[in-house]
Every structure is written in C-alpha cells, then in structure tokens.
Scaffold this motif. Structure first.
Motif, PDB file in Angstrom:
ATOM      1  N   VAL A 145       0.625  -1.213  -0.072  1.00  0.00           N
ATOM      2  CA  VAL A 145      -0.019  -0.035  -0.132  1.00  0.00           C
ATOM      3  C   VAL A 145       0.535   1.302   0.592  1.00  0.00           C
ATOM      4  O   VAL A 145       1.878   1.431   0.995  1.00  0.00           O
TER       5      VAL A 145
ATOM      6  N   THR B  86       0.276  -3.592   8.949  1.00  0.00           N
ATOM      7  CA  THR B  86       1.158  -3.499   9.174  1.00  0.00           C
ATOM      8  C   THR B  86       1.085  -4.421  10.915  1.00  0.00           C
ATOM      9  O   THR B  86       2.287  -5.198  11.288  1.00  0.00           O
TER      10      THR B  86
ATOM     11  N   ARG C 281      -2.302  -6.657   3.201  1.00  0.00           N
ATOM     12  CA  ARG C 281      -2.370  -4.759   2.729  1.00  0.00           C
ATOM     13  C   ARG C 281      -1.536  -4.532   3.805  1.00  0.00           C
ATOM     14  O   ARG C 281      -1.542  -3.649   4.669  1.00  0.00           O
ATOM     15  N   ILE C 282      -0.099  -4.416   3.473  1.00  0.00           N
ATOM     16  CA  ILE C 282       1.017  -3.316   3.918  1.00  0.00           C
ATOM     17  C   ILE C 282       1.565  -2.091   2.987  1.00  0.00           C
ATOM     18  O   ILE C 282       2.213  -2.459   2.476  1.00  0.00           O
TER      19      ILE C 282
HETATM   20  C1  LIG Z   1      -3.283   2.919   4.977  1.00  0.00           C
HETATM   21  C2  LIG Z   1      -3.819   1.089   4.747  1.00  0.00           C
HETATM   22  C3  LIG Z   1      -2.922  -0.091   4.616  1.00  0.00           C
HETATM   23  C4  LIG Z   1      -1.698  -0.165   5.271  1.00  0.00           C
HETATM   24  O1  LIG Z   1      -1.382   0.440   6.038  1.00  0.00           O
HETATM   25  P1  LIG Z   1      -0.147   0.138   6.852  1.00  0.00           P
HETATM   26  O2  LIG Z   1      -0.679  -0.035   8.512  1.00  0.00           O
HETATM   27  O3  LIG Z   1       0.737   0.968   6.380  1.00  0.00           O
HETATM   28  O4  LIG Z   1       0.311  -1.264   6.816  1.00  0.00           O
HETATM   29  C5  LIG Z   1      -4.376  -0.992   4.627  1.00  0.00           C
HETATM   30  N1  LIG Z   1      -4.772  -1.033   3.971  1.00  0.00           N
HETATM   31  C6  LIG Z   1      -6.265   0.051   4.000  1.00  0.00           C
HETATM   32  C7  LIG Z   1      -7.747   0.360   3.671  1.00  0.00           C
HETATM   33  C8  LIG Z   1      -4.664   1.307   3.926  1.00  0.00           C
HETATM   34  O5  LIG Z   1      -5.866   2.222   3.600  1.00  0.00           O
END
Ligand SMILES: *Cc1c(COP(=O)(O)O)cnc(C)c1O
Length: 229
Positions: free
Chosen positions: A33, A203, A218-219
């Motif tokens: 992400v 994360t 989703r990282i």
């Molecule tokens: C920003 C975001 C992430 C990733 O977040 P991190 O905590 O930085 O890994 C995942 N999913 C969505 C929907 C986000 O907006």
C-alpha cells in the motif's frame, strides 16, 4: 532499513507465521500500500519483487501510475465515491472497497460501458465502528447475492480493516468473523461469485490475520516505512 530489506524481512516473517499454523506462505499475497509514497520508492518495491500495489485515492493513483511504466497489478483499497468510478475503472485491476449497492450498480454500469468486468472485494465492517465503511457482517450474504446479478462486476472475495487498537489481540475476533462469513458464502456456491481472496491484515496486525486465514495482506508501513503527515 531500506525497502529491499523491509520486503525481505516481511516475507521471512510471513513464511515463519504461516509455517507455524501449517499454511503455505505461497498462497498469501502481499499488496504493497503506497499511499503518500513517492513514485521512485514504488518502483523500488517493484524491483524487489512486489507484484501488487494498493492506493487509497483515485487521483493520487492516477498521477503516480502514469509515471510507472512497469507492469504490476493495481488495487484500490480506499473508499470510492460514485463520481470517481469511471476513472477508477480505467486505473485499477481490482476495487477492494465495494461498500454499497449504489456503488456496485455504478461500477457495473461503467465497467460494461468500457467493455470490462471489474474485479471487486466486498468490504465488511467487522469492527462495527460507526466511522468505518463496509457492509455489516449480518448483511454480507444478501449483499453478495444481489451483486451476483450485475454483469459488470465480479466478486472475488472479502476485505476488512480490523479494529483500530494498540492491543492487537482485539483484532482477532474481527478476522475470525470475516473468515466465517467468507467460508459460509463460499459453501453456498452462488453463481457468478468467486470467493477466492480474503483481504485482511495490515502492518500492525498481519500476524493475527495470517493465523486467522488471510490470503491477501495490505502492507504499507512495514514496506515503505512510517508515512509522513
Ligand atoms: C493504509 C492502508 C493499509 C496499510 O496500512 P499500514 O498500517 O501502513 O500497513 C492497508 N489497508 C488500507 C485500506 C489502508 O488504507
């Protein structure tokens, strides 16, 4: 740490956690992400083996994607307004944030107009926080059934953003619940629905997500570092 090292240690960690719960790490996809992350750093992640990039805003994605000639899969992970649907369809390979019937209808209509079938994940509000987007857990099955008739979208699974908390164990019930809903819908074999992806884990909580059956993480931070601002 640099992006290359971050990705290497993330993959090692995913493998370790998967092994512990007897899962094949190969079946767990990583969506990097890259909201607020500059183009050069996204390119670096792609050079280091990242295959899917997630953005949460249509306009930001549009500006960045056109500066990246490399091939990669593009996912929208943030809330989508109906007036941006047309643009989103041209930009993304998957919309992970389908959260209303109105949006489903609009995506389907616009996708058909451009001769496409848009892959989507249904976003579920597993924490039931008022401020969160997503379909209520009890309504997901009916929602999926209604979208199965739309010719311009293809439901490929479910997505959730777990409870926002510093105590990671409190997220586990959210992920357990999504997995249950996922399996239940899968077992119904609804025509036109392909329950393939269970997108959960960021994360702070990807360890719990893998333990609870996620196959799409989703990282952001663990790959690109802390976001500024
Ligand atoms: C920003 C975001 C992430 C990733 O977040 P991190 O905590 O930085 O890994 C995942 N999913 C969505 C929907 C986000 O907006």
């Amino acid at each position: 740490m640099g992006i290359e090292e971050n990705i290497r240690s993330l993959k090692e960690d995913i493998a370790k956690i998967a092994e512990k719960v007897k899962r094949n790490p190969e079946e767990i996809k990583i969506v990097a992400v890259s909201k607020t992350v500059e183009v050069e750093r996204i390119k670096e992640a792609l050079r280091c083996g990242i295959k899917i990039i997630g953005e949460n805003k249509v306009q930001e994605a549009e500006e960045k994607f056109r500066q990246i000639p490399e091939k990669f899969e593009k996912h929208l992970v943030g809330h989508l307004q109906t007036n941006k649907v047309k643009k989103a369809i041209g930009l993304f390979d998957m919309i992970q944030s389908l959260d209303s019937l109105k949006l489903a209808n609009e995506i389907s209509k616009r996708a058909l107009e451009s001769g496409k079938v848009m892959k989507v994940l249904v976003e579920v509000n597993t924490s039931e926080e008022e401020t969160k987007f997503g379909i209520k857990p009890d309504e997901v099955l009916d929602f999926v059934k209604s979208t199965s008739e739309l010719k311009g979208i293809k439901v490929k699974g479910l997505m959730t953003v777990g409870l926002f908390t510093s105590e990671v164990e409190k997220v586990r019930p959210c992920f357990k619940r999504l997995k249950e809903i996922f399996e239940r819908i899968k077992s119904k074999n609804i025509l036109g629905i392909d329950m393939k992806y269970l997108s959960m884990g960021m994360t702070a909580d990807y360890k719990v997500a893998i333990e609870e059956g996620s196959n799409m993480l989703r990282i952001g931070t663990a790959i690109f570092g802390e976001r500024k601002g």
